[in-house]
Write an enzyme that holds these catalytic residues in place. Sequence first.
Site: not given
Ligand SMILES: [Zn+2]
Length: 340
Positions: A184, A242, A82, A130, A67, A127
Amino acid sequence: MTQDRYSRQILFAGIGAEGQQALLNSRAVIIGCGALGSAQAEALARAGVGNLRIVDRDFVEFSNLQRQTMFTEHDAVERLPKVIACANHIAEINSGIAVEPEIADVNYSNIERLVAGADVVIDGTDNFATRYLINDACVKHQKDWIYGAAVGSYGVTMTIRPRETPCLRCIFPEAPPAASAPTCDTAGVIMPIISVVAAVQVSEALKLLTGDVCSLHKSLMQFDVWRNEWRKISIGQPLNDCPTCALGRFETLNPEVREFAAVMCGRHAVQISPSESVHIDLGALREKLAPAGEVKANDYLLRFRTGEYELTVFQDARSIIRGTDDIATARSLYSKYIGN
Ligand SMILES: [Zn+2]
């Protein structure tokens, strides 16, 4: 040559000659260079985004090739990091743009430096930990970023413009179970969903970089290419309370627990990172380890096999220890063979 290379994109009304110049003058930061990240990097390189900073901690393996279309068997045999393999291929695809490859584990200590100077930040990680880090750094520094994830045949993406749109924390106060449970490595993934999610992320990046914010999709988009479901969910306004984008608490940037070791889910591996940044001499380490087992090295990393374990050591002294899910075992191997 430039005109010819980008002629079809300049003909496209949404971009034009002015948009093309804006792309050439832009810097995109891609966090994670697996399936999504390498697809984003290739598309942005071909589109002529002038500067690409690409960050990833891992090396190419054969299990990636199904992939991760940027990489080849040669990259896997050589175990190239990578980002180095990606930079090599981009140099052949479009030598007119600059690539800054960074072999690094993205964490609280480097994320703000990594997003500095970005015109857009794109999520190629796998993930939520991160992603919260990217969200905190991008909200703090007012950087637009594009969340994206894919597992199985399902994918999701959302474009975040700090304080204009909800941020990741407004939508997902905690990592959603569906995103944190199967990864994955445990649930598998097929390439077409990578292409779909990366295509939408790249389209959004092109809109942002050419200043066409009206054309952004302004939603949480979900796709399942096996169940044939495509959804566009309205996301509304940023939340008044928030913690991240309203109250400015960037908890991942100042963590109380600074993790030194982490189990790499589904990989049967543990990553050990030194608490302070150091540079190790891989040549000297190679000589030291040679009597104890099989050692191979390239310019960027060293691989050491001993019994059932395999240690991959990077120049920053970070190590991925395969053959165990146990942090204590990995720590003791690390201190035995690499040092403290
Ligand atoms: Zn926010």
